[in-house]
Write an enzyme that holds these catalytic residues in place. Structure first.
Site, PDB file in Angstrom:
ATOM      1  N   GLU A  94       8.343  -4.966   1.296  1.00 15.92           N
ATOM      2  CA  GLU A  94       7.655  -3.589   1.532  1.00 15.92           C
ATOM      3  C   GLU A  94       7.286  -3.689   3.061  1.00 15.92           C
ATOM      4  O   GLU A  94       7.071  -4.752   3.641  1.00 15.92           O
ATOM      5  CB  GLU A  94       6.420  -3.504   0.843  1.00 15.92           C
ATOM      6  CG  GLU A  94       6.784  -3.045  -0.526  1.00 15.92           C
ATOM      7  CD  GLU A  94       5.432  -2.919  -1.738  1.00 15.92           C
ATOM      8  OE1 GLU A  94       5.682  -1.894  -2.446  1.00 15.92           O
ATOM      9  OE2 GLU A  94       4.484  -3.531  -1.522  1.00 15.92           O
ATOM     10  N   CYS A 107       3.205  -3.087   9.581  1.00 15.23           N
ATOM     11  CA  CYS A 107       2.924  -4.516   9.008  1.00 15.23           C
ATOM     12  C   CYS A 107       4.450  -4.777   8.289  1.00 15.23           C
ATOM     13  O   CYS A 107       4.853  -3.934   7.596  1.00 15.23           O
ATOM     14  CB  CYS A 107       1.906  -4.163   7.717  1.00 15.23           C
ATOM     15  SG  CYS A 107       1.776  -5.750   6.889  1.00 15.23           S
ATOM     16  N   CYS A 114       6.661 -15.097  -1.993  1.00 18.70           N
ATOM     17  CA  CYS A 114       6.182 -16.186  -1.121  1.00 18.70           C
ATOM     18  C   CYS A 114       5.725 -17.443  -1.791  1.00 18.70           C
ATOM     19  O   CYS A 114       5.330 -17.366  -3.068  1.00 18.70           O
ATOM     20  CB  CYS A 114       4.838 -15.799  -0.437  1.00 18.70           C
ATOM     21  SG  CYS A 114       3.731 -16.938   0.649  1.00 18.70           S
ATOM     22  N   CYS A 118      -1.172 -18.242  -2.809  1.00 22.93           N
ATOM     23  CA  CYS A 118      -2.742 -17.968  -2.618  1.00 22.93           C
ATOM     24  C   CYS A 118      -3.252 -17.229  -3.812  1.00 22.93           C
ATOM     25  O   CYS A 118      -2.618 -16.429  -4.492  1.00 22.93           O
ATOM     26  CB  CYS A 118      -3.056 -17.357  -1.484  1.00 22.93           C
ATOM     27  SG  CYS A 118      -2.483 -18.291   0.089  1.00 22.93           S
ATOM     28  N   CYS A 121      -3.745 -13.239  -3.607  1.00 17.19           N
ATOM     29  CA  CYS A 121      -2.650 -12.655  -2.960  1.00 17.19           C
ATOM     30  C   CYS A 121      -1.620 -12.229  -4.075  1.00 17.19           C
ATOM     31  O   CYS A 121      -1.005 -12.869  -4.632  1.00 17.19           O
ATOM     32  CB  CYS A 121      -2.036 -13.240  -2.021  1.00 17.19           C
ATOM     33  SG  CYS A 121      -0.721 -12.451  -1.247  1.00 17.19           S
ATOM     34  N   CYS A 347      -3.875  -4.700   2.525  1.00 14.38           N
ATOM     35  CA  CYS A 347      -3.545  -6.212   2.600  1.00 14.38           C
ATOM     36  C   CYS A 347      -3.588  -6.885   1.214  1.00 14.38           C
ATOM     37  O   CYS A 347      -4.295  -6.785   0.365  1.00 14.38           O
ATOM     38  CB  CYS A 347      -4.754  -6.993   3.446  1.00 14.38           C
ATOM     39  SG  CYS A 347      -4.834  -6.564   5.068  1.00 14.38           S
TER      40      CYS A 347
HETATM   41  N1  SAH Z   1       1.239 -14.917   4.707  1.00 11.98           N
HETATM   42  C1  SAH Z   1       0.651 -14.873   5.856  1.00 11.98           C
HETATM   43  C2  SAH Z   1       0.714 -13.369   6.141  1.00 11.98           C
HETATM   44  C3  SAH Z   1       0.716 -12.177   4.952  1.00 11.98           C
HETATM   45  S1  SAH Z   1      -0.732 -12.137   4.221  1.00 11.98           S
HETATM   46  C4  SAH Z   1      -0.693 -15.254   5.699  1.00 11.98           C
HETATM   47  O1  SAH Z   1      -1.319 -15.617   4.504  1.00 11.98           O
HETATM   48  O2  SAH Z   1      -1.530 -15.055   6.590  1.00 11.98           O
HETATM   49  C5  SAH Z   1      -1.646 -10.873   5.566  1.00 11.98           C
HETATM   50  C6  SAH Z   1      -3.179 -11.145   5.139  1.00 11.98           C
HETATM   51  O3  SAH Z   1      -3.522 -10.487   3.989  1.00 11.98           O
HETATM   52  C7  SAH Z   1      -3.602 -12.642   5.171  1.00 11.98           C
HETATM   53  O4  SAH Z   1      -5.015 -13.130   5.660  1.00 11.98           O
HETATM   54  C8  SAH Z   1      -3.873 -12.899   3.592  1.00 11.98           C
HETATM   55  O5  SAH Z   1      -4.696 -13.699   3.378  1.00 11.98           O
HETATM   56  C9  SAH Z   1      -4.572 -11.367   3.589  1.00 11.98           C
HETATM   57  N2  SAH Z   1      -4.617 -11.133   2.070  1.00 11.98           N
HETATM   58  C10 SAH Z   1      -3.720 -11.512   0.920  1.00 11.98           C
HETATM   59  N3  SAH Z   1      -4.141 -10.937  -0.340  1.00 11.98           N
HETATM   60  C11 SAH Z   1      -5.148 -10.078   0.139  1.00 11.98           C
HETATM   61  C12 SAH Z   1      -5.951  -9.428  -0.934  1.00 11.98           C
HETATM   62  N4  SAH Z   1      -5.763  -9.060  -2.116  1.00 11.98           N
HETATM   63  N5  SAH Z   1      -7.007  -8.673  -0.449  1.00 11.98           N
HETATM   64  C13 SAH Z   1      -7.004  -8.831   1.050  1.00 11.98           C
HETATM   65  N6  SAH Z   1      -6.598  -9.503   1.874  1.00 11.98           N
HETATM   66  C14 SAH Z   1      -5.295 -10.259   1.377  1.00 11.98           C
HETATM   67 FE1  SF4 Z   2       1.817 -16.208   0.880  1.00  7.23          FE
HETATM   68 FE2  SF4 Z   2       0.008 -14.256   0.233  1.00  7.23          FE
HETATM   69 FE3  SF4 Z   2      -0.851 -16.793   0.879  1.00  7.23          FE
HETATM   70 FE4  SF4 Z   2      -0.046 -15.116   2.693  1.00  7.23          FE
HETATM   71  S1  SF4 Z   2      -1.687 -14.735   1.398  1.00  7.23           S
HETATM   72  S2  SF4 Z   2       0.587 -17.205   2.436  1.00  7.23           S
HETATM   73  S3  SF4 Z   2       1.764 -13.870   1.578  1.00  7.23           S
HETATM   74  S4  SF4 Z   2       0.476 -15.971  -1.030  1.00  7.23           S
END
Ligand code: SAH
Ligand code: SF4
Length: 390
Positions: A94, A107, A114, A118, A121, A347
């Site tokens: 996406e 974005c 990934c 996390c 996420c 995000c």
């Molecule tokens: N992998 C990279 C970039 C993609 S995620 C990273 O982790 O930085 C982009 C941003 O969205 C990151 O700061 C991540 O922590 C945040 N993010 C991920 N899941 C989220 C959620 N459910 N709600 C709000 N922010 C989130």
């Molecule tokens: Fe991967 Fe999501 Fe963690 Fe970013 S926030 S490193 S996309 S798992």
């Protein structure tokens, strides 16, 4: 047997020049070709009227300029647009366009899924399928920019900023990321300034060091917690690259760029990392590192929920109170406005479609409950807070 055509979106200008040489053409022809592709959005070599006929003939059949097919397009009531691209093998990724008064931000995704996993996420919960090719990263910008120009009936640039904040950990796809960044920055490509292209990372320390040398764009670091114990729980990569090492690397990243700063992202999770003692611990942490020249600002992201996370968003009052504690301590802090959540484009909500080739998805499904880790007493006060960014 026919050879698969080369997708010219895979090349930065240097790569395209080298490719032109393999066709027996002068390197400078690549500049013309690059401008047709990226500045004018033309994919048909026949339309590239000032390009030498010999080159056009050689390209036909050997090369293409192609974005992955679009599976869907959704427009939010706030103007945000989300595209789902089919990258084959059952994977879809996406991209999201976020219009604001003074800028247009795209974005961009870097991986199908990934591997970092996390907890908060939605991409992380899906597991990992594969790295995107440079062409697939660049195609998101190429398609979106030229689609929007047609849609808005303008010849002017629409996308002024790119954030690598879509699906995936960009620094775990380093070799394909860097040429894509170069296409974005190139004056013959999209001509975006270094500060308007942001790589967001969960903290892949050795690759932050390489990025500083190869292509020092703006850096956002997903911090999310003030202690290693809590951060390792939320961002498993922290076990490999703990907070102190990460922050030292951030300081080194800024060494060559006196006017730059790092953005620390902090996703606000109800009852998990959003208490006053977390803010105090964060302030103490940044005081220790700020003294080494770590210029930064904080961006608090209200958690965007998705069904499997088992987590909830911090109430707005708590987010604001957390932000106030940081601001009062001299740390510039903003709260990110949630955009496009009615179309799951906010995000962390980007999920596309991923054929997980790892066990991440399974493992995460088993560990749904999250526990609140107590914050250890923070380090003794180390002097007055510094204003960390002008
Ligand atoms: N992998 C990279 C970039 C993609 S995620 C990273 O982790 O930085 C982009 C941003 O969205 C990151 O700061 C991540 O922590 C945040 N993010 C991920 N899941 C989220 C959620 N459910 N709600 C709000 N922010 C989130
Ligand atoms: Fe991967 Fe999501 Fe963690 Fe970013 S926030 S490193 S996309 S798992």
């Amino acid at each position: 047997m026919t050879n698969t055509p080369v997708n010219l979106l895979d090349f930065d200008l240097e790569g395209l020049a080298a490719y032109c040489e393999t066709l027996g053409e002068k390197r400078f022809r690549a500049t013309q070709l690059f401008r047709w592709i990226h500045q004018r959005g033309v994919a048909d070599f026949g339309q590239m009227s000032d390009l030498a006929k010999s080159l056009r003939e050689k390209l036909a059949g050997r090369a293409t300029v192609t974005a992955p097919p679009i599976l869907s397009q959704h427009e939010s009531k706030d103007g945000t647009i989300k595209w789902l691209f089919d990258v084959g093998g059952g994977n879809a990724i996406e991209s999201v366009f976020i219009p604001e008064d003074d800028r247009g931000t795209l974005c961009v995704s870097s991986q199908a899924g990934c591997a970092v996993g996390c907890r908060f996420c939605s991409t992380g919960h899906q597991g990992f399928s594969r790295n995107l090719a440079t062409a697939e990263i660049v195609a998101q910008l190429w398609f979106a920019e030229h689609f929007l120009r047609r849609h808005l009936k303008t010849d002017e640039r629409v996308i002024s900023n790119v954030v690598m904040m879509g699906m995936g950990e960009p620094l775990q796809n380093y070799d394909r990321l860097v040429p894509a960044l170069r296409v974005m920055l190139d004056d013959h490509g999209y001509g975006l300034s270094r500060r308007r292209v942001t790589v967001s990372t969960s903290g892949v320390v050795p690759m932050i060091e390489r990025l500083a040398r190869d292509c020092p764009v703006a850096l956002a670091v997903s911090l999310h917690a003030p202690t290693d114990e809590l951060r390792s729980h939320l961002v498993p990569l922290n076990r490999k690259y703990p907070i102190d090492e990460l922050l030292r690397t951030c300081t080194a990243y800024l060494a060559a760029a006196p006017r730059d700063f790092i953005t620390f992202e902090y996703c606000m999770l109800d009852g998990v990392n959003d208490q006053p003692e977390h803010a105090q611990a964060l302030i103490a942490l940044m005081r220790r590192h700020g003294a080494d020249g770590l210029r930064c600002k904080f961006n608090l992201i209200p958690f965007n929920p998705f069904p499997q996370s088992g987590l909830t968003r911090s109430p707005t009052a708590r987010v604001l109170a957390f932000g106030k504690l940081l601001n009062d301590a001299g740390m510039v802090t903003t709260v990110r406005k949630t955009r496009g959540d009615d179309i799951d484009a906010a995000c962390g909500q980007l999920a596309g479609d991923v054929r997980d080739r790892t066990r991440v998805h399974e493992r995460m499904a088993r560990q749904r409950t999250i526990v609140l880790h107590p914050v250890p007493n923070h380090a003794p006060d180390q002097g007055a807070p510094r204003k960390v960014v002008s």
